[in-house]
Design a protein around this motif. Structure first.
Motif, PDB file in Angstrom:
ATOM      1  N   UNK A 275     -68.602  -7.673  33.441  1.00  0.00           N
ATOM      2  CA  UNK A 275     -69.861  -8.046  32.558  1.00  0.00           C
ATOM      3  C   UNK A 275     -69.894  -7.297  31.435  1.00  0.00           C
ATOM      4  N   UNK A 276     -70.300  -7.914  30.355  1.00  0.00           N
ATOM      5  CA  UNK A 276     -70.390  -7.348  29.115  1.00  0.00           C
ATOM      6  C   UNK A 276     -71.917  -7.824  28.552  1.00  0.00           C
ATOM      7  N   UNK A 277     -72.423  -6.703  27.797  1.00  0.00           N
ATOM      8  CA  UNK A 277     -73.742  -7.063  27.227  1.00  0.00           C
ATOM      9  C   UNK A 277     -73.422  -6.917  25.426  1.00  0.00           C
ATOM     10  N   UNK A 278     -74.348  -7.675  24.719  1.00  0.00           N
ATOM     11  CA  UNK A 278     -74.063  -7.326  23.423  1.00  0.00           C
ATOM     12  C   UNK A 278     -75.257  -8.075  22.781  1.00  0.00           C
ATOM     13  N   UNK A 279     -74.968  -7.992  21.115  1.00  0.00           N
ATOM     14  CA  UNK A 279     -75.723  -8.757  20.320  1.00  0.00           C
ATOM     15  C   UNK A 279     -74.811  -9.603  19.405  1.00  0.00           C
ATOM     16  N   UNK A 280     -75.208 -10.737  18.922  1.00  0.00           N
ATOM     17  CA  UNK A 280     -74.513 -11.460  17.991  1.00  0.00           C
ATOM     18  C   UNK A 280     -75.279 -11.798  16.731  1.00  0.00           C
ATOM     19  N   UNK A 281     -74.945 -12.065  15.766  1.00  0.00           N
ATOM     20  CA  UNK A 281     -75.721 -12.364  14.471  1.00  0.00           C
ATOM     21  C   UNK A 281     -75.178 -13.731  14.027  1.00  0.00           C
ATOM     22  N   UNK A 282     -75.990 -14.735  14.053  1.00  0.00           N
ATOM     23  CA  UNK A 282     -75.410 -15.927  13.484  1.00  0.00           C
ATOM     24  C   UNK A 282     -76.638 -16.583  12.615  1.00  0.00           C
ATOM     25  N   UNK A 283     -76.133 -16.960  11.518  1.00  0.00           N
ATOM     26  CA  UNK A 283     -77.202 -17.611  10.500  1.00  0.00           C
ATOM     27  C   UNK A 283     -78.239 -16.632  10.368  1.00  0.00           C
ATOM     28  N   UNK A 284     -78.065 -15.310  10.072  1.00  0.00           N
ATOM     29  CA  UNK A 284     -79.086 -14.217  10.055  1.00  0.00           C
ATOM     30  C   UNK A 284     -79.879 -14.157  11.098  1.00  0.00           C
ATOM     31  N   UNK A 285     -79.600 -14.478  12.316  1.00  0.00           N
ATOM     32  CA  UNK A 285     -80.660 -14.458  13.493  1.00  0.00           C
ATOM     33  C   UNK A 285     -79.808 -13.461  14.546  1.00  0.00           C
ATOM     34  N   UNK A 286     -80.450 -12.534  15.130  1.00  0.00           N
ATOM     35  CA  UNK A 286     -79.918 -11.739  16.302  1.00  0.00           C
ATOM     36  C   UNK A 286     -80.106 -12.290  17.432  1.00  0.00           C
TER      37      UNK A 286
ATOM     38  N   UNK B  45     -67.331 -18.718  11.146  1.00  0.00           N
ATOM     39  CA  UNK B  45     -67.384 -17.143  11.484  1.00  0.00           C
ATOM     40  C   UNK B  45     -66.041 -17.028  12.483  1.00  0.00           C
ATOM     41  N   UNK B  46     -66.153 -17.948  13.645  1.00  0.00           N
ATOM     42  CA  UNK B  46     -65.056 -18.012  14.393  1.00  0.00           C
ATOM     43  C   UNK B  46     -63.485 -18.155  13.713  1.00  0.00           C
ATOM     44  N   UNK B  47     -63.356 -18.979  12.831  1.00  0.00           N
ATOM     45  CA  UNK B  47     -62.183 -19.116  12.231  1.00  0.00           C
ATOM     46  C   UNK B  47     -61.552 -17.842  11.497  1.00  0.00           C
ATOM     47  N   UNK B  48     -62.789 -17.329  10.878  1.00  0.00           N
ATOM     48  CA  UNK B  48     -62.565 -16.008  10.175  1.00  0.00           C
ATOM     49  C   UNK B  48     -62.341 -14.889  11.066  1.00  0.00           C
ATOM     50  N   UNK B  49     -63.014 -14.848  12.221  1.00  0.00           N
ATOM     51  CA  UNK B  49     -62.240 -14.046  13.375  1.00  0.00           C
ATOM     52  C   UNK B  49     -61.273 -13.849  13.746  1.00  0.00           C
ATOM     53  N   UNK B  50     -60.848 -15.194  14.033  1.00  0.00           N
ATOM     54  CA  UNK B  50     -59.216 -15.178  14.505  1.00  0.00           C
ATOM     55  C   UNK B  50     -58.396 -14.989  13.414  1.00  0.00           C
ATOM     56  N   UNK B  51     -58.585 -15.357  12.132  1.00  0.00           N
ATOM     57  CA  UNK B  51     -57.604 -14.689  11.148  1.00  0.00           C
ATOM     58  C   UNK B  51     -57.820 -13.329  11.030  1.00  0.00           C
ATOM     59  N   UNK B  52     -58.904 -12.761  11.398  1.00  0.00           N
ATOM     60  CA  UNK B  52     -58.925 -11.266  11.314  1.00  0.00           C
ATOM     61  C   UNK B  52     -58.080 -10.847  12.287  1.00  0.00           C
ATOM     62  N   UNK B  53     -57.942 -11.166  13.629  1.00  0.00           N
ATOM     63  CA  UNK B  53     -56.952 -11.032  14.824  1.00  0.00           C
ATOM     64  C   UNK B  53     -55.708 -10.908  14.236  1.00  0.00           C
TER      65      UNK B  53
ATOM     66  N   UNK C 241     -64.416  -5.265  16.829  1.00  0.00           N
ATOM     67  CA  UNK C 241     -63.642  -5.169  15.911  1.00  0.00           C
ATOM     68  C   UNK C 241     -63.034  -6.386  14.830  1.00  0.00           C
ATOM     69  N   UNK C 242     -62.932  -7.258  15.858  1.00  0.00           N
ATOM     70  CA  UNK C 242     -62.441  -8.638  15.192  1.00  0.00           C
ATOM     71  C   UNK C 242     -63.530  -9.723  15.008  1.00  0.00           C
ATOM     72  N   UNK C 243     -64.636  -9.793  15.582  1.00  0.00           N
ATOM     73  CA  UNK C 243     -65.412 -10.579  15.682  1.00  0.00           C
ATOM     74  C   UNK C 243     -66.835  -9.981  14.602  1.00  0.00           C
ATOM     75  N   UNK C 244     -66.763 -10.371  13.594  1.00  0.00           N
ATOM     76  CA  UNK C 244     -67.846 -10.078  12.498  1.00  0.00           C
ATOM     77  C   UNK C 244     -69.247 -10.231  12.742  1.00  0.00           C
ATOM     78  N   UNK C 245     -69.360 -11.431  13.728  1.00  0.00           N
ATOM     79  CA  UNK C 245     -70.691 -11.618  13.929  1.00  0.00           C
ATOM     80  C   UNK C 245     -71.458 -10.821  15.214  1.00  0.00           C
ATOM     81  N   UNK C 246     -70.541 -10.091  15.968  1.00  0.00           N
ATOM     82  CA  UNK C 246     -70.932  -9.288  16.889  1.00  0.00           C
ATOM     83  C   UNK C 246     -71.197  -7.845  16.381  1.00  0.00           C
ATOM     84  N   UNK C 247     -72.637  -7.535  16.431  1.00  0.00           N
ATOM     85  CA  UNK C 247     -73.016  -6.037  16.195  1.00  0.00           C
ATOM     86  C   UNK C 247     -73.069  -5.307  17.156  1.00  0.00           C
TER      87      UNK C 247
END
Length: 144
Positions: free
Chosen positions: A50-61, A130-138, A29-35
């Motif tokens: 334990x959590x599993x996920x996928x992040x997208x950073x600089x266009x890479x999964x 991205x991190x700064x933007x995510x914190x601002x979204x929170x 919800x708040x991390x735009x780079x977490x898909x």
């Protein structure tokens, strides 16, 4: 050691901010780079979860699995991902600041392993944004 550290003050009580940010259901919800991000083992707010996920950073999964290795209710927590595409340690700290809560995101990585076509400093700067933007979204979500 590559480090990203960003902070924001959210005008809400510390426990409310902590509960929102540490709940795995809220991460996408708040991390735009977490898909993708899902709890696969343990309780949502417990050491050992334990959590599993996928992040997208600089266009890479980037696939990841992280474990909560430290948690202090309302104060902080630490996640470690040793088998991620790029292993990392993420610490989140929450402290009272005025009538609100200062949230500090501190993430460390050994290396980006040449995974990106850009130099590490460029990717790190993009990720910090991205991190700064995510914190601002929170902040926006919780203060609405």
């Amino acid at each position: 050691m590559l480090t990203v550290e960003e902070s924001v003050v959210v005008n809400k009580p510390r426990i409310e901010v902590w509960e929102f940010m540490t709940d795995p259901d809220n991460v996408p919800v708040y991390c735009s780079n977490i898909v993708e991000y899902e709890l696969v083992s343990g309780g949502k707010l417990e050491v050992g979860r334990i959590c599993r996920g996928v992040a997208k950073v600089a266009g890479r999964r980037l696939e990841l699995t992280d474990e909560m290795v430290e948690v202090e209710r309302g104060r902080g927590g630490k996640l470690v991902s040793e088998d991620a595409t790029i292993p990392y340690t993420l610490s989140l700290h929450y402290e009272d600041e005025g009538d609100g809560t200062k949230v500090t995101w501190h993430q460390e990585m050994e290396s980006l392993k040449g995974f990106f076509k850009f130099a590490d400093p460029i990717v790190l700067k993009m990720y910090a944004r991205d991190v700064r933007s995510n914190l601002e979204k929170v902040k926006t979500i919780l203060e609405a």
